[in-house]
Design a protein around this motif. Structure first.
Motif, PDB file in Angstrom:
ATOM      1  N   LEU A 180      68.348  -2.060 -15.829  1.00  0.00           N
ATOM      2  CA  LEU A 180      67.142  -1.944 -15.009  1.00  0.00           C
ATOM      3  C   LEU A 180      66.909  -3.234 -14.219  1.00  0.00           C
ATOM      4  O   LEU A 180      65.941  -3.978 -14.479  1.00  0.00           O
ATOM      5  CB  LEU A 180      65.928  -1.645 -15.897  1.00  0.00           C
ATOM      6  CG  LEU A 180      65.997  -0.345 -16.717  1.00  0.00           C
ATOM      7  CD1 LEU A 180      64.836  -0.278 -17.707  1.00  0.00           C
ATOM      8  CD2 LEU A 180      65.975   0.867 -15.789  1.00  0.00           C
ATOM      9  N   PRO A 181      67.766  -3.523 -13.236  1.00  0.00           N
ATOM     10  CA  PRO A 181      67.654  -4.796 -12.501  1.00  0.00           C
ATOM     11  C   PRO A 181      66.388  -4.908 -11.653  1.00  0.00           C
ATOM     12  O   PRO A 181      65.992  -6.004 -11.277  1.00  0.00           O
ATOM     13  CB  PRO A 181      68.904  -4.803 -11.622  1.00  0.00           C
ATOM     14  CG  PRO A 181      69.250  -3.351 -11.439  1.00  0.00           C
ATOM     15  CD  PRO A 181      68.889  -2.701 -12.745  1.00  0.00           C
ATOM     16  N   LYS A 182      65.748  -3.766 -11.334  1.00  0.00           N
ATOM     17  CA  LYS A 182      64.549  -3.800 -10.496  1.00  0.00           C
ATOM     18  C   LYS A 182      63.269  -3.651 -11.330  1.00  0.00           C
ATOM     19  O   LYS A 182      62.200  -3.353 -10.789  1.00  0.00           O
ATOM     20  CB  LYS A 182      64.613  -2.695  -9.444  1.00  0.00           C
ATOM     21  CG  LYS A 182      65.758  -2.878  -8.456  1.00  0.00           C
ATOM     22  CD  LYS A 182      65.763  -1.770  -7.410  1.00  0.00           C
ATOM     23  CE  LYS A 182      66.915  -1.956  -6.430  1.00  0.00           C
ATOM     24  NZ  LYS A 182      66.939  -0.881  -5.405  1.00  0.00           N
ATOM     25  N   LEU A 183      63.401  -3.885 -12.617  1.00  0.00           N
ATOM     26  CA  LEU A 183      62.256  -3.750 -13.518  1.00  0.00           C
ATOM     27  C   LEU A 183      61.119  -4.663 -13.083  1.00  0.00           C
ATOM     28  O   LEU A 183      61.323  -5.832 -12.767  1.00  0.00           O
ATOM     29  CB  LEU A 183      62.702  -4.117 -14.937  1.00  0.00           C
ATOM     30  CG  LEU A 183      61.760  -3.771 -16.085  1.00  0.00           C
ATOM     31  CD1 LEU A 183      61.637  -2.259 -16.239  1.00  0.00           C
ATOM     32  CD2 LEU A 183      62.276  -4.399 -17.382  1.00  0.00           C
ATOM     33  N   GLU A 184      59.909  -4.126 -13.082  1.00  0.00           N
ATOM     34  CA  GLU A 184      58.756  -4.914 -12.647  1.00  0.00           C
ATOM     35  C   GLU A 184      58.180  -5.783 -13.769  1.00  0.00           C
ATOM     36  O   GLU A 184      57.648  -6.859 -13.503  1.00  0.00           O
ATOM     37  CB  GLU A 184      57.663  -3.983 -12.111  1.00  0.00           C
ATOM     38  CG  GLU A 184      58.071  -3.299 -10.816  1.00  0.00           C
ATOM     39  CD  GLU A 184      57.073  -2.240 -10.377  1.00  0.00           C
ATOM     40  OE1 GLU A 184      56.133  -1.958 -11.162  1.00  0.00           O
ATOM     41  OE2 GLU A 184      57.234  -1.692  -9.287  1.00  0.00           O
ATOM     42  N   GLN A 185      58.274  -5.311 -15.019  1.00  0.00           N
ATOM     43  CA  GLN A 185      57.695  -6.094 -16.118  1.00  0.00           C
ATOM     44  C   GLN A 185      58.319  -5.666 -17.444  1.00  0.00           C
ATOM     45  O   GLN A 185      58.497  -4.468 -17.700  1.00  0.00           O
ATOM     46  CB  GLN A 185      56.180  -5.918 -16.163  1.00  0.00           C
ATOM     47  CG  GLN A 185      55.458  -6.889 -17.089  1.00  0.00           C
ATOM     48  CD  GLN A 185      53.944  -6.740 -17.001  1.00  0.00           C
ATOM     49  OE1 GLN A 185      53.442  -5.771 -16.445  1.00  0.00           O
ATOM     50  NE2 GLN A 185      53.213  -7.706 -17.545  1.00  0.00           N
ATOM     51  N   TYR A 186      58.636  -6.645 -18.267  1.00  0.00           N
ATOM     52  CA  TYR A 186      59.130  -6.404 -19.617  1.00  0.00           C
ATOM     53  C   TYR A 186      58.097  -6.983 -20.571  1.00  0.00           C
ATOM     54  O   TYR A 186      57.873  -8.203 -20.613  1.00  0.00           O
ATOM     55  CB  TYR A 186      60.482  -7.082 -19.835  1.00  0.00           C
ATOM     56  CG  TYR A 186      61.270  -6.544 -21.011  1.00  0.00           C
ATOM     57  CD1 TYR A 186      62.325  -5.664 -20.815  1.00  0.00           C
ATOM     58  CD2 TYR A 186      60.966  -6.916 -22.317  1.00  0.00           C
ATOM     59  CE1 TYR A 186      63.071  -5.166 -21.886  1.00  0.00           C
ATOM     60  CE2 TYR A 186      61.685  -6.417 -23.388  1.00  0.00           C
ATOM     61  CZ  TYR A 186      62.740  -5.544 -23.159  1.00  0.00           C
ATOM     62  OH  TYR A 186      63.465  -5.040 -24.231  1.00  0.00           O
ATOM     63  N   ILE A 187      57.444  -6.109 -21.336  1.00  0.00           N
ATOM     64  CA  ILE A 187      56.375  -6.534 -22.239  1.00  0.00           C
ATOM     65  C   ILE A 187      56.897  -6.452 -23.663  1.00  0.00           C
ATOM     66  O   ILE A 187      57.291  -5.379 -24.130  1.00  0.00           O
ATOM     67  CB  ILE A 187      55.130  -5.651 -22.047  1.00  0.00           C
ATOM     68  CG1 ILE A 187      54.664  -5.734 -20.585  1.00  0.00           C
ATOM     69  CG2 ILE A 187      54.013  -6.088 -22.992  1.00  0.00           C
ATOM     70  CD1 ILE A 187      53.560  -4.756 -20.226  1.00  0.00           C
ATOM     71  N   TYR A 188      56.909  -7.572 -24.329  1.00  0.00           N
ATOM     72  CA  TYR A 188      57.610  -7.708 -25.610  1.00  0.00           C
ATOM     73  C   TYR A 188      56.646  -7.963 -26.761  1.00  0.00           C
ATOM     74  O   TYR A 188      55.710  -8.760 -26.645  1.00  0.00           O
ATOM     75  CB  TYR A 188      58.601  -8.861 -25.517  1.00  0.00           C
ATOM     76  CG  TYR A 188      59.486  -9.026 -26.721  1.00  0.00           C
ATOM     77  CD1 TYR A 188      60.355  -8.015 -27.124  1.00  0.00           C
ATOM     78  CD2 TYR A 188      59.463 -10.210 -27.458  1.00  0.00           C
ATOM     79  CE1 TYR A 188      61.175  -8.169 -28.224  1.00  0.00           C
ATOM     80  CE2 TYR A 188      60.291 -10.372 -28.555  1.00  0.00           C
ATOM     81  CZ  TYR A 188      61.137  -9.347 -28.943  1.00  0.00           C
ATOM     82  OH  TYR A 188      61.939  -9.504 -30.049  1.00  0.00           O
ATOM     83  N   CYS A 189      56.890  -7.271 -27.870  1.00  0.00           N
ATOM     84  CA  CYS A 189      56.107  -7.508 -29.078  1.00  0.00           C
ATOM     85  C   CYS A 189      56.822  -8.553 -29.927  1.00  0.00           C
ATOM     86  O   CYS A 189      57.812  -8.260 -30.600  1.00  0.00           O
ATOM     87  CB  CYS A 189      55.927  -6.217 -29.874  1.00  0.00           C
ATOM     88  SG  CYS A 189      54.825  -6.408 -31.297  1.00  0.00           S
ATOM     89  N   THR A 217      72.770   5.132 -19.731  1.00  0.00           N
ATOM     90  CA  THR A 217      71.668   6.082 -19.618  1.00  0.00           C
ATOM     91  C   THR A 217      70.514   5.514 -18.805  1.00  0.00           C
ATOM     92  O   THR A 217      70.008   6.160 -17.880  1.00  0.00           O
ATOM     93  CB  THR A 217      71.167   6.497 -21.010  1.00  0.00           C
ATOM     94  OG1 THR A 217      72.252   7.045 -21.764  1.00  0.00           O
ATOM     95  CG2 THR A 217      70.067   7.543 -20.901  1.00  0.00           C
ATOM     96  N   LEU A 218      70.096   4.295 -19.129  1.00  0.00           N
ATOM     97  CA  LEU A 218      68.959   3.723 -18.412  1.00  0.00           C
ATOM     98  C   LEU A 218      69.309   3.363 -16.970  1.00  0.00           C
ATOM     99  O   LEU A 218      68.420   3.286 -16.112  1.00  0.00           O
ATOM    100  CB  LEU A 218      68.442   2.488 -19.151  1.00  0.00           C
ATOM    101  CG  LEU A 218      67.836   2.728 -20.535  1.00  0.00           C
ATOM    102  CD1 LEU A 218      67.200   1.446 -21.068  1.00  0.00           C
ATOM    103  CD2 LEU A 218      66.820   3.859 -20.521  1.00  0.00           C
ATOM    104  N   ALA A 219      70.598   3.169 -16.671  1.00  0.00           N
ATOM    105  CA  ALA A 219      71.006   2.846 -15.308  1.00  0.00           C
ATOM    106  C   ALA A 219      70.717   3.993 -14.345  1.00  0.00           C
ATOM    107  O   ALA A 219      70.641   3.783 -13.128  1.00  0.00           O
ATOM    108  CB  ALA A 219      72.491   2.499 -15.271  1.00  0.00           C
ATOM    109  N   THR A 220      70.549   5.201 -14.858  1.00  0.00           N
ATOM    110  CA  THR A 220      70.264   6.356 -14.004  1.00  0.00           C
ATOM    111  C   THR A 220      68.765   6.602 -13.864  1.00  0.00           C
ATOM    112  O   THR A 220      68.354   7.619 -13.306  1.00  0.00           O
ATOM    113  CB  THR A 220      70.914   7.627 -14.581  1.00  0.00           C
ATOM    114  OG1 THR A 220      70.349   7.918 -15.861  1.00  0.00           O
ATOM    115  CG2 THR A 220      72.417   7.445 -14.718  1.00  0.00           C
TER     116      THR A 220
END
Length: 381
Positions: A154-163, A127-130
Motif C-alpha cells: 500500500l505505497p499510497k497509504l494515507e495513515q498507518y495507526i498502530y497499537c 492481496t493488499l496490492a490489489t
C-alpha cells in the motif's frame, strides 16, 4: 482489611475496480473496493493527510476480540468502509450486551472481511496490492516484520495507526511516563518499538497509540476479571508487597475513541500518544474498586513477598510489581480527547456487561492463591 505475610451485503458508493484471486477467501460480506474519490488534503512535510470527516476505506488488522470490537463500531457509525483482516477462526462481528437485534444487523451488514494469515507475507503483499485502502489500523501487530509487507503493498497509504504499548518505556523512578521518555530496547514489547521505528524510516504518515493497562467488556487479559473471580468466590485477594504500588487503567471504549480521534488528524502525524484513564490507583485501591463495581463487600487483602514463592510459569498477580503509569496530557491537548469513564464507572460497565452476566475469558485458577494463603496459615499457627 489487609494482613501481611513475609454479515448481509454492503453496496459500495461507487463501482468496484478490482477483483481478488481464488486464493483470497472472504467470509460474510465480499470485499469490493470502489474507485478512489477526491478528498480534501493538507500538505505537511511531504505527507498527504485527509480530514477525519472524509469517508475512508479502512483496513483493520485483527479487530474481532476486544479493542477492535468497539473501534469498528465507531468507524462504521462515522460512515467509513471497514474491512477486518483475520484468520477467520472467530466470528467477524459479535452482538454486544444491550445491543438490539436490529442495531447489530445494521452494523454487521456493513463490515467486510478479508481472510488470511498476516504471517503469510507473500499473501499479504499480493492481496493488499490489489486494494486501495486509505488507512490501516494495526491492532494485533507485534513485530516490525509483520508490518513491512503491508507497507510494500500500500505505497499510497494515507495513515498507518498502530497499537503499541506503554510497556515500551524504560523503568524509571520519575513518573508518570511521557511520550518523550527513554524506552527499553530489551522490553518484551521491543517488537512494537521496532515497528514504530520502521514506520518512521519508511516515511509513512503514522500514529502510534501506547495504552497502559486496558480494561472493559470482552477483555481477554486477566485484569479486572482476575479480581472479579476472587470476589465472587468470597476469597481473600493476594497482592504482592505493600499493595501501595501505583498503576493506571484505561477503559477500552475510551481507547477506541482515541483511535478514532487520530484518524486524519494533522496533529497526529508521526506522533506517539499515551492513552489511559485520568487517575492513578494503588493495587489495594484497585481491589476495593472492583469490589464496589461488582457490589461485593470490601475484600480481605493478603500481602505477600513474591520472592518467598516459586510459582513456576504461573502468574500470581496480573500487574507488574512496580509503579507504572503514564501522562495522557499530550492526547488531551492535541486530540481534544479525554476519558469518559472514571475507574469505578468503567469497572461497573465492565462487570455489568461481561462478568456480571456470567461471561468471562478464563476460568478461575486459585492455585497460586492457595500457595500464598497456606503459607499464611502456617505462619499464623
Amino acid at each position: 482489611m489487609a494482613r501481611l505475610i513475609t454479515h448481509a451485503s454492503l453496496k459500495p458508493a461507487l463501482p468496484s475496480k478490482q477483483t481478488f484471486s481464488s486464493s483470497s477467501d472472504f467470509k460474510g460480506t465480499r470485499l469490493a473496493v470502489p474507485t478512489k474519490y477526491k478528498q480534501k488534503t493538507w500538505q505537511r512535510q511531504g505527507v498527504v493527510l485527509v480530514t477525519a470527516s472524509s469517508a475512508k476505506k479502512i483496513l483493520i488488522m485483527g479487530g474481532t476480540r476486544f479493542i477492535g470490537v468497539f473501534l469498528t463500531r465507531l468507524l462504521v457509525k462515522e460512515g467509513h468502509q471497514v474491512t477486518l483482516f483475520t484468520r477467520g477462526k472467530a466470528s467477524i462481528t459479535q452482538q454486544l450486551p444491550g445491543e438490539s437485534d436490529q442495531e447489530y444487523a445494521d452494523f454487521s451488514s456493513k463490515v467486510l472481511h478479508l481472510k488470511g494469515d498476516r504471517q503469510d507475507f507473500d499473501f499479504v503483499r499480493t492481496t493488499l496490492a490489489t486494494t486501495d485502502f486509505d488507512t490501516v489500523y494495526d491492532i494485533n501487530g507485534r513485530e516490525a516484520v509483520e508490518v513491512e509487507p503491508i507497507l510494500d503493498a500500500l505505497p499510497k497509504l494515507e495513515q498507518y495507526i498502530y497499537c503499541s504499548s506503554a510497556g515500551v518505556y524504560l523503568k524509571s523512578d520519575q513518573l508518570p511516563h511521557f511520550e518523550i521518555d527513554a524506552v527499553d530496547p530489551k522490553s518484551r514489547h521491543k517488537g512494537k518499538l521496532e515497528t514504530e521505528s520502521l514506520l518512521d524510516k519508511r516515511g509513512v504518515n503514522w500514529t502510534s497509540i501506547r495504552p497502559v493497562y486496558i480494561y472493559g467488556p470482552l477483555n481477554y487479559n486477566p485484569v479486572e476479571e482476575w479480581f472479579f473471580h476472587r470476589l465472587k468466590a468470597g476469597r481473600p485477594i493476594p497482592i504482592p508487597n505493600s499493595g501501595l504500588q501505583v498503576t493506571q487503567l484505561g477503559h477500552v471504549k475510551d481507547l477506541a475513541k482515541a483511535f478514532v480521534a487520530v484518524l486524519g488528524n494533522e496533529k497526529a502525524s508521526k506522533q506517539v500518544y499515551n492513552i489511559s484513564g485520568s487517575k492513578y490507583v494503588t493495587f489495594n485501591g484497585l481491589a476495593k474498586a472492583c469490589a464496589k463495581a461488582g457490589g461485593f463487600p470490601e475484600p480481605e487483602i493478603v500481602h505477600y513477598n513474591p520472592k518467598e514463592f516459586d510459582f513456576g510459569k504461573k502468574k500470581a498477580f496480573p500487574f507488574r510489581d512496580q509503579h507504572f503509569f503514564a501522562s495522557i496530557e499530550k492526547a488531551t491537548r492535541e486530540l481534544g480527547w479525554s476519558p469518559e469513564f472514571d475507574l469505578i464507572e468503567g469497572l461497573t460497565d465492565s462487570y455489568n456487561l461481561d462478568f456480571g452476566r456470567g461471561t468471562y475469558r478464563k476460568p478461575a485458577d486459585f492455585s497460586t492463591d492457595d500457595m500464598i494463603l497456606n503459607r499464611t496459615l502456617v505462619l499464623q499457627s
